[in-house]
Design a protein around this motif. Structure first.
Motif, short mmCIF file in Angstrom:
data_model
loop_
_atom_site.label_atom_id
_atom_site.label_comp_id
_atom_site.label_asym_id
_atom_site.label_seq_id
_atom_site.Cartn_x
_atom_site.Cartn_y
_atom_site.Cartn_z
N ASP A 1 3.96 -4.41 1.65
CA ASP A 1 2.97 -4.46 2.74
C ASP A 1 3.61 -5.01 4.01
O ASP A 1 3.27 -4.60 5.12
N ILE B 1 -2.84 -0.39 5.02
CA ILE B 1 -1.96 -1.07 4.07
C ILE B 1 -2.77 -1.45 2.82
O ILE B 1 -3.98 -1.63 2.88
N GLY B 2 -2.07 -1.62 1.68
CA GLY B 2 -2.74 -2.16 0.49
C GLY B 2 -2.57 -1.27 -0.72
O GLY B 2 -3.06 -0.15 -0.76
N TYR C 1 -6.57 -2.65 2.02
CA TYR C 1 -7.11 -3.71 2.88
C TYR C 1 -8.37 -3.19 3.58
O TYR C 1 -8.42 -3.09 4.82
N HIS D 1 -0.05 -12.80 5.15
CA HIS D 1 1.28 -12.19 5.36
C HIS D 1 2.33 -13.25 5.71
O HIS D 1 3.46 -13.20 5.23
#
Ligand SMILES: NC(=O)c1ccc[n+]([C@@H]2O[C@H](COP(=O)([O-])OP(=O)(O)OC[C@H]3O[C@@H](n4cnc5c(N)ncnc54)[C@H](OP(=O)(O)O)[C@@H]3O)[C@@H](O)[C@H]2O)c1
Length: 335
Positions: A44, A62-63, A96, A314
């Motif tokens: 990610d 993302i995800g 996400y 993150h």
């Protein structure tokens, strides 16, 4: 509509933007999941920086893994999923977000004793570890498996799976605390790669034979130590390059002198049939052990962040602070 984390311009954690976007449209054979929780993966961070684009045709959100409940079945779905079933899923992207569309073959039931936050930590990390150990390395009972980054998401799964398969996990990690966690999960011994020479440690542990299998997500910086740690005819499985992508020196000659096998694998770029076979094999062979009494496997959760705090999550991973998985609580109201 739904909330989702978007990246307009690839870059730092400040470029993760929480937005309202359209819900995904269901294609043939897909199920819409109402996401309760997603989990972070190292990939990610690369995708956020524009260095690991999604495969063609996949969501650019993302995800790679989620857990939640079935919301809607798309056209042509054959499996017996029904609305409100608790499920977890392997994704090519889109995690996400409050909803994600997933091919029906990539859904798994959530073990009854796990929360959806715990379940979100399973699909990508555990399927990767299972794929590497079973499909790629074909680990056998009694073999010694050296797992680098032993306290990472994939590492904590791999250590437990090596034990489940009757083999012997040994690990490297960057702190005493991380080594302690890996040992608690089943590692027979561990080496702090920052302070110890793990080659010597592996040879002492194996009485000079070396490790039969090495799970290597480090790459470049470790190559010489890996070849030196490998047993004759051993399998060195490269699945990440956190320590660099290039090597200088006599890699081929050294590998040949060990009759070593250098194997590599990536999960996200595999086709749907491969992933479906992997999910089916994992569901059959591994999943029951999460809910056995007593459970012999457990997802290891480092921390949980709210969707609006995804940048903090993150940052935490980027600083190598996590031990086990970082979870994003997307829809806290679902149980
Ligand atoms: N091939 C595939 O299909 C696939 C799928 C999933 C993941 N992966 C790879 O698996 C690896 C682990 O992913 P994850 O999400 O589980 O990671 P993670 O939980 O973020 O853990 C990664 C850990 O690796 C260690 N590390 C980082 N850089 C290092 C370096 N240069 N040398 C030695 N150790 C280093 C750090 O722990 P220490 O404190 O111990 O240094 C860090 O906390 C990544 O490389 C990822 O890309 C590959």
């Amino acid at each position: 509509m739904m909330r989702a984390v978007c990246v307009d311009v690839p870059g730092g954690v400040e470029d993760l933007l929480l937005r309202t976007v359209s819900r995904p449209h269901l294609k043939d054979g897909e199920v819409l999941i109402k996401v309760h929780a997603a989990a972070l993966n190292r990939a990610d961070l690369l995708q956020r920086r524009g260095l690991y684009p999604p495969p063609p045709g996949e969501s650019d959100i993302i995800g790679l893994e989620v857990a939640g409940t079935v919301h809607t079945l798309g056209p042509g779905v054959m499996s017996p999923w029904k609305p409100d079933d608790r499920v977890m899923a392997l994704l090519s992207g889109g995690g996400y977000a409050e909803y994600v569309a997933v091919p029906e073959q990539l859904l798994m039931p959530v073990p009854s004793n796990l929360t959806l936050c715990q379940a979100a930590a399973i699909p990508e990390a555990w399927l990767t570890a299972f794929q590497l150990l079973d499909f790629i390395a074909r680990v056998k009972e009694g073999e010694v498996v050296l797992v680098h980054a032993g306290a990472s998401g994939v590492g904590t799964a791999a250590v437990q799976l090596v034990r489940l398969f009757g083999a012997v996990p040994i690990v490297t990690a960057g702190s005493a605390e991380k080594l302690k966690l890996a040992e608690k999960l089943g590692a027979a011994t561990g080496f702090n790669y920052r302070t110890d020479n793990f080659v010597q440690g592996v040879h002492e542990f194996t009485q000079g034979k070396g490790a039969n299998v090495i799970l290597d997500c480090i790459g470049g910086s470790n190559w010489e130590k890996n070849v030196s740690s490998l047993a004759m005819d051993g399998r060195w499985v490269l699945y990440g390059t956190m320590g660099g992508r290039t090597v200088e020196g006599e890699l081929l000659g050294r590998l040949l002198s060990k009759r070593g096998h250098l194997l590599t694998s990536l999960l996200r770029s595999r086709n749907l049939q491969y992933k479906a076979d992997l999910v089916a094999a994992f569901s059959h062979r591994v999943l029951p052990h999460f809910s056995a009494q007593p459970a012999s496997l457990r997802p290891v959760i480092d921390s949980t962040f709210k969707l609006e705090d995804v940048s903090e999550a993150h940052r935490h991973m980027e600083a190598n602070r996590n031990m086990g998985k970082i979870v994003i609580d997307v829809n806290p109201q679902i149980l």
